[in-house]
Motif scaffolding. Structure first.
Motif, mmCIF file in Angstrom:
data_model
loop_
_atom_site.group_PDB
_atom_site.id
_atom_site.type_symbol
_atom_site.label_atom_id
_atom_site.label_comp_id
_atom_site.label_asym_id
_atom_site.label_seq_id
_atom_site.Cartn_x
_atom_site.Cartn_y
_atom_site.Cartn_z
ATOM 1 N N GLU A 226 0.823 -1.210 0.000
ATOM 2 C CA GLU A 226 0.000 0.000 0.000
ATOM 3 C C GLU A 226 0.859 1.263 0.000
ATOM 4 O OE1 GLU A 226 -3.197 0.216 -0.335
ATOM 5 O OE2 GLU A 226 -3.517 -1.943 -0.369
ATOM 6 N N VAL A 227 1.983 1.206 0.727
ATOM 7 C CA VAL A 227 2.899 2.354 0.756
ATOM 8 C C VAL A 227 3.412 2.658 -0.645
ATOM 9 C CG1 VAL A 227 5.174 3.120 1.511
ATOM 10 C CG2 VAL A 227 3.610 2.086 3.158
ATOM 11 N N THR B 291 0.690 4.066 -2.789
ATOM 12 C CA THR B 291 0.393 5.452 -2.409
ATOM 13 C C THR B 291 1.427 6.420 -2.994
ATOM 14 O OG1 THR B 291 -0.634 4.727 -0.342
ATOM 15 C CG2 THR B 291 0.078 7.031 -0.464
ATOM 16 N N ALA C 265 0.998 6.731 -6.707
ATOM 17 C CA ALA C 265 -0.178 7.534 -7.052
ATOM 18 C C ALA C 265 0.104 9.017 -6.873
ATOM 19 C CB ALA C 265 -1.361 7.113 -6.174
ATOM 20 N N LEU C 266 0.791 9.366 -5.775
ATOM 21 C CA LEU C 266 1.104 10.759 -5.532
ATOM 22 C C LEU C 266 2.137 11.298 -6.527
ATOM 23 C CD1 LEU C 266 1.279 10.675 -1.620
ATOM 24 C CD2 LEU C 266 -0.506 11.749 -3.020
#
Length: 383
Positions: free
Chosen positions: A372-373, A376, A379-380
């Motif tokens: 997930e990290v 994330t 995505a950013l």
């Protein structure tokens, strides 16, 4: 009133009191090096009596209090396997502390020494370290007992609090099947299960696709299988160890309804049809209406189902095999891999709270968190 006297080279106190039946009794203890230490000890006894303590128990031994606590609060109120555990724990306590050790004389250091010794497992026929879970359970039982002794004003603090439970460095991580092996197991058991030749496949498929405990699965009756709403109702277990029949679930949270997949329902529908045909031919009627009773009218033991699972894993070329309980871990690992909400997983497993689920499957959740990290950050970065 306390009477202090010298006996040889040491001092003794003798405290008189009136018991609950109105009879005068005495509590005495000798061996004090000074008169002052005997006076202080007698004052402690008198203070306890003034606060309502029953002095009949002031010198009670560890083992006598354990036996009384078990009789009053535990005996006959739990499953047979739990009752047996009390006897095993008593044997360990007796072996280390002996029959004469007074409860009030045990210190936190004494208890830590016992825990350290117990953890090594050197008392076993073949020495082997005990698991952290086993040690924690023993400590928990004794902690509850000592809390009761505090209420009885026999002791003032709980010597089990803050004890350090040694880690079992040899204890392996939770074992579960990798995704490809899991798929092979599911496909084989759901497709080729049949009542006469491959009856254990039905049990294996149910364990893998529900994550239920073995005793919970054996406790299923056909009334608990809701084919219309695609659900299984876990509301009892089957005592496969002592063969005493139905028993309660592990805890209240274990009573639950599990949503099940079509492939499992199809397999169970086939099992019901095959079982009914065999029973009709044999003229047999199962008064319990169990789902998992074989053609010989037997409920499979845990050891027999594990032998069947091991043989199947070997046949499928699974290099890192698991036990039946490992199917529960595999079920969870798959749901975590599929990003299923941990709160739902916890309820599905019948855990009392989500913290328990998180503690058991920490390394799996950490692996998901790492994924997930990265997702994330990616995505950013794409903004």
């Amino acid at each position: 009133m306390a009477n202090i006297m010298k006996r040889g080279k040491s001092w003794q106190y003798r405290v008189s009191y009136i018991d609950k039946d109105g009879k005068r009794k005495y509590v005495s203890k000798s061996g004090f090096k000074t008169k002052r230490s005997a006076e202080n000890a007698s004052l402690e006894i008198e203070t306890k009596y003034a606060h309502g303590a029953t002095l009949d128990n002031s010198t009670i031994t560890f083992m006598d209090y354990w036996d009384r606590w078990i009789e009053l609060f535990k005996a006959g109120k739990h499953a047979e396997i739990t009752e047996k555990r009390y006897t095993i724990i008593r044997g360990q306590l007796m072996k280390y502390f002996g029959p004469l050790r007074e409860l009030k004389t045990i210190t936190k250091s004494d208890w830590q020494e016992f825990i350290n010794d117990f953890s090594t497992g050197k008392d076993r026929r073949i020495p082997k370290r005990r698991s952290k879970d086993t040690i924690s359970k023993l400590n928990g039982y004794v902690r509850s007992m000592v809390n009761n002794a505090i209420d009885d004003q026999i002791v003032y603090s709980n010597f089990t609090n803050g004890v350090s439970i040694p880690d079992d460095q040899t204890e392996s991580k939770i074992k579960y099947l990798e995704l490809n092996d899991f798929k092979k197991l599911i496909n084989t058991t759901t497709e080729f299960a049949n009542y006469s030749e491959h009856f254990p496949y039905y049990l294996i498929a149910t364990g893998a696709l529900t994550g239920a405990r073995y005793s919970e699965i054996l406790g299923l009756t056909w009334k608990d299988v809701d084919f219309k709403n695609k659900q299984i109702n876990i509301n009892k277990t089957w005592d496969y160890q002592f063969r005493s029949g139905f028993t309660k679930t592990k805890n209240k949270s274990s009573v639950r309804i599990i949503d099940v997949s079509d492939n499992l329902l199809i397999a169970l529908h086939r099992l019901k049809k095959e079982q009914s045909e065999v029973y009709l031919y044999q003229g047999y009627r199962d008064k319990y209406n169990l789902v998992f009773r074989n053609a010989r009218h037997e409920v499979p033991s845990n050891s027999s189902i594990n032998r069947s699972l091991k043989a199947l894993e070997k046949e499928l070329g699974i290099s890192d095999p698991i036990t039946f309980h490992g199917l529960r871990h595999t079920h969870v690992s798959f749901l975590i891999y599929k990003h299923i909400n941990i709160n739902y997983i916890s309820r599905r497993l019948g855990h009392s709270n989500v913290t328990m689920t998180q503690n058991v499957y920490t390394h799996l959740l950490k692996s998901l968190e790492d994924t997930e990290v990265k997702a994330t950050v990616d995505a950013l970065s794409a903004l």
